[in-house]
Design a protein around this motif. Sequence first.
Motif, mmCIF file in Angstrom:
data_model
loop_
_atom_site.group_PDB
_atom_site.id
_atom_site.type_symbol
_atom_site.label_atom_id
_atom_site.label_comp_id
_atom_site.label_asym_id
_atom_site.label_seq_id
_atom_site.Cartn_x
_atom_site.Cartn_y
_atom_site.Cartn_z
ATOM 1 N N TYR A 13 32.470 11.825 21.215
ATOM 2 C CA TYR A 13 32.138 12.304 19.889
ATOM 3 C C TYR A 13 31.216 11.243 19.310
ATOM 4 O O TYR A 13 31.452 10.044 19.475
ATOM 5 C CB TYR A 13 33.388 12.403 19.004
ATOM 6 C CG TYR A 13 34.363 13.482 19.362
ATOM 7 C CD1 TYR A 13 35.541 13.630 18.638
ATOM 8 C CD2 TYR A 13 34.132 14.371 20.398
ATOM 9 C CE1 TYR A 13 36.466 14.613 18.945
ATOM 10 C CE2 TYR A 13 35.048 15.358 20.713
ATOM 11 C CZ TYR A 13 36.198 15.478 19.989
ATOM 12 O OH TYR A 13 37.112 16.458 20.280
ATOM 13 N N PHE B 293 28.702 10.068 15.816
ATOM 14 C CA PHE B 293 28.447 10.300 14.396
ATOM 15 C C PHE B 293 27.208 9.529 13.947
ATOM 16 O O PHE B 293 26.881 8.482 14.505
ATOM 17 C CB PHE B 293 29.615 9.772 13.545
ATOM 18 C CG PHE B 293 30.902 10.513 13.705
ATOM 19 C CD1 PHE B 293 31.735 10.252 14.785
ATOM 20 C CD2 PHE B 293 31.308 11.439 12.771
ATOM 21 C CE1 PHE B 293 32.936 10.924 14.934
ATOM 22 C CE2 PHE B 293 32.515 12.112 12.907
ATOM 23 C CZ PHE B 293 33.326 11.854 13.991
ATOM 24 N N TYR C 253 25.910 8.035 10.101
ATOM 25 C CA TYR C 253 26.178 7.835 8.682
ATOM 26 C C TYR C 253 24.966 7.143 8.055
ATOM 27 O O TYR C 253 24.230 6.412 8.735
ATOM 28 C CB TYR C 253 27.398 6.929 8.470
ATOM 29 C CG TYR C 253 28.725 7.557 8.785
ATOM 30 C CD1 TYR C 253 29.214 7.577 10.085
ATOM 31 C CD2 TYR C 253 29.505 8.123 7.777
ATOM 32 C CE1 TYR C 253 30.447 8.148 10.379
ATOM 33 C CE2 TYR C 253 30.749 8.688 8.063
ATOM 34 C CZ TYR C 253 31.203 8.697 9.363
ATOM 35 O OH TYR C 253 32.423 9.263 9.650
ATOM 36 N N PHE D 151 28.510 10.537 5.444
ATOM 37 C CA PHE D 151 28.438 11.255 6.706
ATOM 38 C C PHE D 151 27.181 12.121 6.742
ATOM 39 O O PHE D 151 26.867 12.827 5.783
ATOM 40 C CB PHE D 151 29.684 12.128 6.838
ATOM 41 C CG PHE D 151 29.629 13.144 7.931
ATOM 42 C CD1 PHE D 151 29.443 14.480 7.640
ATOM 43 C CD2 PHE D 151 29.778 12.756 9.255
ATOM 44 C CE1 PHE D 151 29.397 15.431 8.641
ATOM 45 C CE2 PHE D 151 29.737 13.692 10.268
ATOM 46 C CZ PHE D 151 29.545 15.044 9.959
ATOM 47 N N LYS E 179 27.558 15.053 13.167
ATOM 48 C CA LYS E 179 28.347 14.607 14.316
ATOM 49 C C LYS E 179 28.128 15.543 15.494
ATOM 50 O O LYS E 179 27.803 16.727 15.326
ATOM 51 C CB LYS E 179 29.831 14.515 13.978
ATOM 52 C CG LYS E 179 30.529 15.850 13.782
ATOM 53 C CD LYS E 179 32.022 15.624 13.541
ATOM 54 C CE LYS E 179 32.736 16.941 13.260
ATOM 55 N NZ LYS E 179 34.178 16.728 12.963
ATOM 56 N N PHE F 75 23.742 4.147 10.356
ATOM 57 C CA PHE F 75 24.708 3.696 11.340
ATOM 58 C C PHE F 75 25.086 4.842 12.271
ATOM 59 O O PHE F 75 25.383 5.951 11.805
ATOM 60 C CB PHE F 75 26.013 3.231 10.664
ATOM 61 C CG PHE F 75 25.900 1.987 9.848
ATOM 62 C CD1 PHE F 75 25.615 2.056 8.484
ATOM 63 C CD2 PHE F 75 26.093 0.744 10.415
ATOM 64 C CE1 PHE F 75 25.523 0.906 7.716
ATOM 65 C CE2 PHE F 75 26.008 -0.415 9.657
ATOM 66 C CZ PHE F 75 25.713 -0.326 8.307
ATOM 67 N N PRO G 250 34.136 7.282 17.902
ATOM 68 C CA PRO G 250 35.593 7.084 17.951
ATOM 69 C C PRO G 250 36.012 6.849 19.392
ATOM 70 O O PRO G 250 35.399 7.375 20.329
ATOM 71 C CB PRO G 250 36.148 8.400 17.419
ATOM 72 C CG PRO G 250 35.090 9.405 17.681
ATOM 73 C CD PRO G 250 33.778 8.689 17.735
ATOM 74 N N TYR H 209 45.560 3.018 20.134
ATOM 75 C CA TYR H 209 45.141 3.619 18.880
ATOM 76 C C TYR H 209 43.752 4.220 19.033
ATOM 77 O O TYR H 209 42.977 3.800 19.880
ATOM 78 C CB TYR H 209 45.064 2.561 17.767
ATOM 79 C CG TYR H 209 46.381 1.966 17.362
ATOM 80 C CD1 TYR H 209 46.671 0.641 17.651
ATOM 81 C CD2 TYR H 209 47.311 2.713 16.656
ATOM 82 C CE1 TYR H 209 47.869 0.077 17.254
ATOM 83 C CE2 TYR H 209 48.512 2.147 16.255
ATOM 84 C CZ TYR H 209 48.778 0.841 16.560
ATOM 85 O OH TYR H 209 49.961 0.288 16.159
ATOM 86 N N GLN H 210 43.448 5.183 18.177
ATOM 87 C CA GLN H 210 42.088 5.693 18.138
ATOM 88 C C GLN H 210 41.364 5.025 16.980
ATOM 89 O O GLN H 210 41.845 5.016 15.851
ATOM 90 C CB GLN H 210 42.065 7.203 17.966
ATOM 91 C CG GLN H 210 40.708 7.803 18.268
ATOM 92 C CD GLN H 210 40.733 9.318 18.246
ATOM 93 O OE1 GLN H 210 41.326 9.905 17.370
ATOM 94 N NE2 GLN H 210 40.109 9.935 19.232
ATOM 95 N N LYS H 211 40.206 4.445 17.265
ATOM 96 C CA LYS H 211 39.455 3.723 16.250
ATOM 97 C C LYS H 211 38.022 4.239 16.230
ATOM 98 O O LYS H 211 37.622 5.031 17.072
ATOM 99 C CB LYS H 211 39.425 2.236 16.597
ATOM 100 C CG LYS H 211 40.778 1.609 16.784
ATOM 101 C CD LYS H 211 40.638 0.171 17.253
ATOM 102 C CE LYS H 211 42.014 -0.429 17.517
ATOM 103 N NZ LYS H 211 41.913 -1.799 18.041
ATOM 104 N N VAL H 212 37.280 3.767 15.263
ATOM 105 C CA VAL H 212 35.856 4.099 15.189
ATOM 106 C C VAL H 212 35.069 2.796 15.241
ATOM 107 O O VAL H 212 35.345 1.868 14.483
ATOM 108 C CB VAL H 212 35.511 4.858 13.905
ATOM 109 C CG1 VAL H 212 34.014 5.144 13.843
ATOM 110 C CG2 VAL H 212 36.298 6.155 13.830
ATOM 111 N N PHE I 220 31.338 1.207 14.781
ATOM 112 C CA PHE I 220 30.017 1.457 14.211
ATOM 113 C C PHE I 220 28.992 0.562 14.884
ATOM 114 O O PHE I 220 29.295 -0.569 15.294
ATOM 115 C CB PHE I 220 30.024 1.163 12.712
ATOM 116 C CG PHE I 220 30.727 2.218 11.901
ATOM 117 C CD1 PHE I 220 32.111 2.253 11.811
ATOM 118 C CD2 PHE I 220 30.000 3.192 11.224
ATOM 119 C CE1 PHE I 220 32.765 3.226 11.072
ATOM 120 C CE2 PHE I 220 30.649 4.164 10.479
ATOM 121 C CZ PHE I 220 32.031 4.184 10.411
#
Lengths: 115, 114
Positions: free
Chosen positions: A32, A34, A36, A46, A49, A90, A94, A100-103, A105
């Motif tokens: 996925y 994104f 921003y 946002f 995506k 940016f 993810p 854990y799931q994080k994002v 940048f």
Amino acid sequence: AQSVAQPEDQVNVAEGNPLTVKCTYSVSGNPYLFWYVQYPNRGLQFLLKYITGDNLVKGSYGFEAEFNKSQTSFHLKKPSALVSDSALYFCAVPHWSGGYQKVTFGTGTKLQVIP
Amino acid sequence: DSGVTQTPKHLITATGQRVTLRCSPRSGDLSVYWYQQSLDQGLQFLIQYYNGEERAKGNILERFSAQQFPDLHSELNLSSLELGDSALYFCASSWRGDSSYEQYFGPGTRLTVT
């Protein structure tokens, strides 16, 4: 490690010309992705995506991004730049890390549109 | 306007002090994320809460802590402040705890430690 890279710290483009802000990714599996935008003294907003499906994703303010799996890229584009597009952009991805799931940048690309 | 509010907008404090930053997510959003943005470090993910529970942890220092309350607002506590903690602190919210959903960012709190 899962990551995104923005190779250009700054991009300058003349008003009315097409613009491209580059992003490459390093993600296992289907990513996925994104985009921003951060205007001066504001939080991030946002734009668009990519999840799956069409490689060309359309977003806010006339922006679009092209997902290219072979080149592991997700470049942001706009056919005709406006002075008001000047901002910090940016890309983000993810991913799972430590259970854990994080994002994560990218480092950001400053877009300067010259009148 | 993203619908995410943060207070205060600006905060100036001295080294060694403790501060609390507050965030109210968009109506209906259950997840809150905290980020630190500085010139040399870029945008760093600190911590995420989902419906009151800690969901993910990033590069958050032990001097920093956060919580999310039953009304879903969140607070980020920064203690024993150092000059290097000066930065913009953003919170963001999203509907679900899954990071595949877009996040909506607040306007940020600018912290200056002197």
